[in-house]
Design a protein around this motif. Structure first.
Motif, PDB file in Angstrom:
ATOM      1  N   ALA A 136      -8.024  -2.303  11.495  1.00 18.52           N
ATOM      2  CA  ALA A 136      -6.931  -2.541  10.813  1.00 18.52           C
ATOM      3  C   ALA A 136      -7.133  -2.819   9.536  1.00 18.52           C
ATOM      4  O   ALA A 136      -7.825  -4.002   9.398  1.00 18.52           O
ATOM      5  CB  ALA A 136      -5.505  -3.074  11.534  1.00 18.52           C
ATOM      6  N   ALA A 137      -6.790  -2.207   8.413  1.00 23.90           N
ATOM      7  CA  ALA A 137      -6.580  -2.866   7.026  1.00 23.90           C
ATOM      8  C   ALA A 137      -5.372  -2.461   6.576  1.00 23.90           C
ATOM      9  O   ALA A 137      -4.626  -1.742   6.790  1.00 23.90           O
ATOM     10  CB  ALA A 137      -7.688  -1.881   6.294  1.00 23.90           C
ATOM     11  N   ALA A 138      -4.815  -3.369   5.765  1.00 23.85           N
ATOM     12  CA  ALA A 138      -3.408  -3.374   5.017  1.00 23.85           C
ATOM     13  C   ALA A 138      -3.264  -4.108   3.747  1.00 23.85           C
ATOM     14  O   ALA A 138      -4.243  -5.048   3.163  1.00 23.85           O
ATOM     15  CB  ALA A 138      -2.415  -4.012   5.923  1.00 23.85           C
ATOM     16  N   ALA A 165      -0.627   0.372   5.467  1.00 24.94           N
ATOM     17  CA  ALA A 165      -1.690  -0.015   6.324  1.00 24.94           C
ATOM     18  C   ALA A 165      -2.311   1.401   6.916  1.00 24.94           C
ATOM     19  O   ALA A 165      -1.898   2.241   7.034  1.00 24.94           O
ATOM     20  CB  ALA A 165      -0.974  -0.913   7.671  1.00 24.94           C
ATOM     21  N   VAL A 220      -4.671   2.099  10.385  1.00 23.17           N
ATOM     22  CA  VAL A 220      -5.529   1.793  11.812  1.00 23.17           C
ATOM     23  C   VAL A 220      -6.320   2.801  12.569  1.00 23.17           C
ATOM     24  O   VAL A 220      -5.690   3.893  12.464  1.00 23.17           O
ATOM     25  CB  VAL A 220      -4.383   1.114  12.820  1.00 23.17           C
ATOM     26  CG1 VAL A 220      -4.869   0.872  14.337  1.00 23.17           C
ATOM     27  CG2 VAL A 220      -3.420   0.158  12.330  1.00 23.17           C
ATOM     28  N   LEU A 231      -6.482  -6.937  11.596  1.00 28.50           N
ATOM     29  CA  LEU A 231      -6.139  -7.347  10.256  1.00 28.50           C
ATOM     30  C   LEU A 231      -6.411  -8.582   9.738  1.00 28.50           C
ATOM     31  O   LEU A 231      -7.029  -9.048   8.847  1.00 28.50           O
ATOM     32  CB  LEU A 231      -4.699  -6.725  10.232  1.00 28.50           C
ATOM     33  CG  LEU A 231      -3.879  -7.181   8.750  1.00 28.50           C
ATOM     34  CD1 LEU A 231      -4.674  -6.359   7.760  1.00 28.50           C
ATOM     35  CD2 LEU A 231      -2.511  -6.784   8.932  1.00 28.50           C
TER      36      LEU A 231
END
Length: 157
Positions: free
Chosen positions: A15-17, A34, A36, A144
């Motif tokens: 995940a990146a946000a 975000a 995922v 994250l």
């Protein structure tokens, strides 16, 4: 839904946000944008993109791409009528909120559940599905926070 569409359990999540829309969301410790990515044992990939704001309406679509073709479920709109003219194409925006968009689907789910309970049948979705969805969400949050793949939690599925 991702587990069902993939047809097998994810074994990896990343995940990146960011906070790109509303600084108050970041101050509250949350994110507004975000992505995922899920990977299954066979290598199938699933990408889920989220944003708290789509100025053109409540945007929620699904696309499944494979070697034999593609499957797509578009946004639900009030009317399929559109006007095409010299200035472009004008059509309705997606319905404004999930309650309007999914009212019929929620009714069908409830009817299925009541019918299954009344007849003694097993519902298509059970508590185990909810636990696995929560484990995926926890693994995404772990990814994250750590910046790595959330494999430890996902291995508990």
């Amino acid at each position: 839904m991702a587990r069902w569409l993939l047809g097998e359990e994810p074994v990896e999540v990343f995940a990146a946000a960011s906070v790109l829309i509303d600084p108050a969301i970041g101050e509250a410790g949350d994110v507004d944008t975000a992505v995922v990515t899920l990977r299954t044992q066979s290598g199938a990939l699933c990408q889920i993109s989220n944003s708290r704001r789509a100025v053109y309406g409540y945007d929620q679509r699904i696309e499944a791409l494979g070697s034999k073709g593609a499957l797509r479920a578009d946004n639900v709109v009030e009317s399929t009528v559109s006007f095409a003219g010299a200035d472009g194409i004008i059509s309705d925006k997606p319905l404004p909120f999930f309650l309007e968009r999914y009212a019929e689907a929620y009714r069908r789910e409830l009817d299925h559940f009541i019918g299954a309970v009344a007849s003694g049948a097993t519902p298509l979705v059970g508590g185990d599905d909810g636990v696995k969805a929560l484990a995926l969400a926890d693994a995404a949050l772990e990814s994250l926070r750590s910046g790595s793949r959330g494999q430890d939690l996902i291995n508990r599925l």
